[in-house]
Design a protein around this motif. Structure first.
Motif, PDB file in Angstrom:
ATOM      1  N   ASP A   1      57.500  -4.249  11.471  1.00 20.45           N
ATOM      2  CA  ASP A   1      58.124  -4.151  12.788  1.00 20.45           C
ATOM      3  C   ASP A   1      57.299  -3.279  13.724  1.00 20.45           C
ATOM      4  O   ASP A   1      56.297  -2.668  13.335  1.00 20.45           O
ATOM      5  CB  ASP A   1      59.549  -3.607  12.671  1.00 20.45           C
ATOM      6  CG  ASP A   1      59.608  -2.306  11.878  1.00 20.45           C
ATOM      7  OD1 ASP A   1      58.815  -1.393  12.182  1.00 20.45           O
ATOM      8  OD2 ASP A   1      60.424  -2.208  10.944  1.00 20.45           O
TER       9      ASP A   1
ATOM     10  N   ALA B   1      72.841  -5.269  13.210  1.00 17.40           N
ATOM     11  CA  ALA B   1      71.886  -6.036  14.008  1.00 17.40           C
ATOM     12  C   ALA B   1      72.575  -6.783  15.141  1.00 17.40           C
ATOM     13  O   ALA B   1      72.165  -6.711  16.307  1.00 17.40           O
ATOM     14  CB  ALA B   1      71.124  -7.009  13.108  1.00 17.40           C
ATOM     15  N   LYS B   2      73.637  -7.509  14.799  1.00 19.27           N
ATOM     16  CA  LYS B   2      74.317  -8.295  15.838  1.00 19.27           C
ATOM     17  C   LYS B   2      75.064  -7.365  16.794  1.00 19.27           C
ATOM     18  O   LYS B   2      75.210  -7.675  17.988  1.00 19.27           O
ATOM     19  CB  LYS B   2      75.242  -9.329  15.199  1.00 19.27           C
ATOM     20  CG  LYS B   2      76.546  -8.823  14.620  1.00 19.27           C
ATOM     21  CD  LYS B   2      77.690  -8.978  15.619  1.00 19.27           C
ATOM     22  CE  LYS B   2      79.012  -8.523  15.005  1.00 19.27           C
ATOM     23  NZ  LYS B   2      80.127  -8.612  15.989  1.00 19.27           N
TER      24      LYS B   2
ATOM     25  N   THR C   1      63.669  -8.425  15.672  1.00 18.80           N
ATOM     26  CA  THR C   1      63.768  -7.029  15.247  1.00 18.80           C
ATOM     27  C   THR C   1      63.975  -6.136  16.451  1.00 18.80           C
ATOM     28  O   THR C   1      64.769  -5.203  16.429  1.00 18.80           O
ATOM     29  CB  THR C   1      62.489  -6.621  14.491  1.00 18.80           C
ATOM     30  OG1 THR C   1      62.313  -7.507  13.386  1.00 18.80           O
ATOM     31  CG2 THR C   1      62.604  -5.206  13.974  1.00 18.80           C
TER      32      THR C   1
ATOM     33  N   ALA D   1      67.650  -4.268  17.116  1.00 19.82           N
ATOM     34  CA  ALA D   1      68.477  -4.999  16.156  1.00 19.82           C
ATOM     35  C   ALA D   1      68.097  -4.694  14.718  1.00 19.82           C
ATOM     36  O   ALA D   1      68.900  -4.881  13.800  1.00 19.82           O
ATOM     37  CB  ALA D   1      68.366  -6.501  16.420  1.00 19.82           C
ATOM     38  N   GLY D   2      66.870  -4.226  14.497  1.00 22.48           N
ATOM     39  CA  GLY D   2      66.439  -3.987  13.122  1.00 22.48           C
ATOM     40  C   GLY D   2      65.951  -5.267  12.467  1.00 22.48           C
ATOM     41  O   GLY D   2      65.941  -6.334  13.073  1.00 22.48           O
TER      42      GLY D   2
ATOM     43  N   GLU E   1      74.383  -4.785   7.186  1.00 21.81           N
ATOM     44  CA  GLU E   1      73.114  -4.876   7.911  1.00 21.81           C
ATOM     45  C   GLU E   1      73.228  -5.853   9.078  1.00 21.81           C
ATOM     46  O   GLU E   1      72.739  -5.595  10.181  1.00 21.81           O
ATOM     47  CB  GLU E   1      71.996  -5.324   6.963  1.00 21.81           C
ATOM     48  CG  GLU E   1      71.583  -4.294   5.926  1.00 21.81           C
ATOM     49  CD  GLU E   1      70.771  -3.149   6.516  1.00 21.81           C
ATOM     50  OE1 GLU E   1      70.250  -3.292   7.650  1.00 21.81           O
ATOM     51  OE2 GLU E   1      70.669  -2.110   5.857  1.00 21.81           O
TER      52      GLU E   1
ATOM     53  N   ALA F   1      67.106  -7.262  10.056  1.00 18.97           N
ATOM     54  CA  ALA F   1      67.998  -8.184   9.339  1.00 18.97           C
ATOM     55  C   ALA F   1      67.722  -9.635   9.688  1.00 18.97           C
ATOM     56  O   ALA F   1      67.729 -10.517   8.815  1.00 18.97           O
ATOM     57  CB  ALA F   1      69.456  -7.842   9.638  1.00 18.97           C
TER      58      ALA F   1
ATOM     59  N   THR G   1      80.198  -4.267  16.565  1.00 23.06           N
ATOM     60  CA  THR G   1      79.894  -4.521  15.153  1.00 23.06           C
ATOM     61  C   THR G   1      81.015  -5.323  14.484  1.00 23.06           C
ATOM     62  O   THR G   1      80.800  -5.902  13.418  1.00 23.06           O
ATOM     63  CB  THR G   1      79.694  -3.196  14.373  1.00 23.06           C
ATOM     64  OG1 THR G   1      80.893  -2.407  14.453  1.00 23.06           O
ATOM     65  CG2 THR G   1      78.512  -2.408  14.931  1.00 23.06           C
TER      66      THR G   1
END
Length: 616
Positions: A234, A507-508, A368, A387-388, A503, A390, A611
């Motif tokens: 990333d 992200a979402k 990401t 978002a990371g 996770e 995932a 979340t």
């Protein structure tokens, strides 16, 4: 200093490695492409190789991530295993590492205005009467073609070539022009051919388009996994590598330049043309990739207030960047908006013409680092959502990128069904399948709005009971089995765990919170948005219904979603084919208002709410 021999199979690739280095570092030395989803930090457990000779004891992290049976069979993590003796390392089947890279894009009509031009001229022969210099006579011939004498200029390198070129071509030459500057001189008439390449340099992939700069015709398309993934999956990991690793920035830059040059060779071979016929290259990239490509330290992006070293568009000599095209070639860098909203977003906005839209539209590039823009010709706002990994498959127990062997979609029919990229036995799930699976669990009531698995006895939906055999326990918590170990390509089960759902929620939640903040900043309601444009690979492979069910995109917008392919690539093509489009990219970057989510009032509470899943 002790050295050991490491042989990689298949292929008998031999490399000598300093004792104490990892197998990952040995792979880098050998020039082997391998996907390190977590950047080699030992957190994802996906860089599995088999050591057939020289096997040593596993380290603690390997014991945590790899089953005892696999450890006994020689399975190790390339990023964790230290080379202490000669080794033979078996890599996974290379076909299974092929990535499904999005190259398609949505395009409209375009008036071609090439950034560079060729002009065939006859330079008047010198005489004793006039005594005009070669440069003066060349300028006079260009004035006859419409150029203004006072604006014509050149460089020392061109002036050095000029005398021999003029005389060698019997006074008939082709001048390669950038605006009013002579950037190249070629013998005889070469005006028939002028090519260019547009590149979308993503964190994960690089896509290049070979174009005829006169007609705009696409001659070939090439793509590759960004080889910088060997140094970090990333943006943040690459920022860290560039700033703290010895010669880190140089390694990252040389890696991407080498990849660009390989793609250029591949593109011209596919089109049966020559590399020296390429005169222009355009680059769309996120801010970090942009800086690394230029060899600019991106450290300022990583620390508050997260500003880029450079945001303006640039026109550079290709030779300065060691891009192997015609020596007269130029590189056109699209501008950045902010530290984490880069030139790729500008390219998307250029392609979608958001700056000229009468209607308010929402543009989302999910990844990401997700970029989101909202607006119309009246105003535009944008943000970056962390978002990371995932959506890219990292930090997901059975996750992988969208490569051959990945389950890309999941269907809840009479029994669970799925599709696999490339067919064959599945190796894991990519982001689109993760969304499908969890969306189904939400709709069936198998998980609640907080993302927790319910026990079978708690299920109230009769359809959910069809999937009793898929409801399993993993490490003392609920999990959902997608494929049993006996039918996978690696002999391990593919499942969604409670941790995987967490996770995905994070992200979402980040993406959804970004959308909500932009809507509030713009001062509108969700229903005022006329269209949602999904750009990029993940956005074009996901099921819109799944995205809305889990709350990644507001549920009210499901019927307004449109996939627009690799819009960043389209924007890069437009900027190369049209000088006015390239100039417009500067206006777009300057007029977008960047919203820093971390500084937004109530962001933490908005993120917390986002979340949750949409339970009807």
């Amino acid at each position: 200093m002790n050295y050991h021999k490491v042989v990689f199979q298949p292929g008998d690739v031999l490399v000598e490695v300093v004792e104490g280095n990892t197998i990952k570092e040995a792979m880098n030395d050998a020039g082997l492409e391998f996907d390190f989803l977590c950047g080699g930090r030992g957190t994802c457990g996906k860089c599995r190789v088999r050591i057939s000779e020289g096997l040593g004891a596993p380290v603690t992290r390997e014991q945590e991530l790899i089953q005892a049976k696999e450890l006994d069979e020689g399975i190790r993590l390339a990023c964790m295993t230290i080379v202490r003796n000669d080794l033979t390392v078996e890599l996974p089947n290379q076909k299974k590492l092929q990535h499904h890279i999005l190259i398609e894009s949505v395009e409209g009509a375009l008036e071609i205005e090439p950034q560079l031009n060729k002009v065939f001229v006859e330079v008047e022969k010198p005489s004793r009467e006039t005594q005009s210099s070669d440069w003066r006579r060349l300028k006079e011939s260009l004035v006859k073609q419409g150029y203004e004498d006072s604006k014509l200029e050149s460089s020392v390198s061109i002036l050095r070539q000029m005398p021999d070129a003029i005389r060698g071509a019997n006074n008939h030459i082709t001048a390669v022009m950038y605006n009013s500057r002579v950037v190249g001189i070629e013998l005889e008439d070469t005006t028939k051919t002028m090519l260019g390449m547009a590149f979308d340099i993503g964190t994960t992939t690089i896509v290049g388009y070979l174009l005829d700069l006169y007609s705009g015709k696409e001659l070939s398309v090439v793509s590759t996994l960004n080889p910088q993934t060997a140094f970090g999956a990333d943006v943040i990991s690459r920022l860290t590598f560039a700033s703290h690793e010895e010669n880190g920035l140089i390694k990252l830059q040389s890696t991407v330049i080498e990849a660009i040059n390989k793609l250029i060779v591949e593109a011209v071979q596919k089109a049966s043309v020559f590399r020296n016929q390429i005169y222009g290259v355009s680059i769309a990239a996120n801010t970090c990739m942009h800086h690394i490509f230029l060899g600019i330290n991106p450290q300022s992006i990583a620390v508050a207030p997260y500003v880029p070293a450079l945001s303006e568009p640039l026109v550079l000599d290709a030779s300065e960047l060691k891009i192997s095209i015609n020596q007269a070639g130029k590189v056109f860098m699209l501008p950045n908006i902010a530290g984490f909203v880069g030139a790729d977003t500008v390219a998307v906005l250029l392609a979608t013409e958001l700056d000229q839209s009468e209607d308010i539209k929402l543009v989302i590039d999910i990844g990401t680092n997700g970029e989101i823009a909202l607006g119309s010709r009246e105003k535009m706002v944008a943000c970056s959502a962390a978002a990371g990994p995932a959506f890219e498959g990292a930090q997901i127990s059975s996750g992988m990128r969208g490569a051959v062997g990945a389950i890309d979609h999941v269907y809840y029919r009479d029994k669970l069904d799925y599709s696999v990229i490339g067919g064959g036995k599945p190796l894991g799930i990519c982001g689109s399948a993760l969304l499908d699976t969890v969306a189904g669990l939400v709709e069936l009531g198998i998980v609640n709005k907080r993302g927790k698995f319910l026990a079978y006895e708690q299920l109230t939906n009769p359809v959910a009971r069809r999937f009793k055999e898929n409801l399993i326990q993993h490490e003392g918590q609920g999990a959902f089995l997608i494929a049993e170990a006996s039918i996978t390509g690696h002999g391990r089960p593919i499942m969604i765990t409670q941790s995987d759902i967490r996770e995905l929620q994070m992200a979402k939640g980040a993406m959804a919170a970004g959308v909500r903040v932009l809507i509030e900043t713009y001062g509108i309601q969700v229903q005022d948005i006329k269209e949602v444009l999904l750009a990029g690979a993940f956005g074009n492979y996901l099921n819109p219904h799944s995205a809305c069910v889990i709350g990644l995109i507001p549920l009210e917008l499901e019927g307004k979603i449109k996939m627009i392919g690799n819009a960043a690539g389209t924007g890069a093509k437009l900027a190369l084919l049209s000088s006015s489009k390239f100039r417009r990219s500067k206006d777009i970057a300057e007029h977008v208002k960047f919203v820093e989510l971390g500084s937004y009032p109530r962001f933490n509470s908005i993120f917390g709410e986002c979340t949750y899943f949409n339970i009807q």
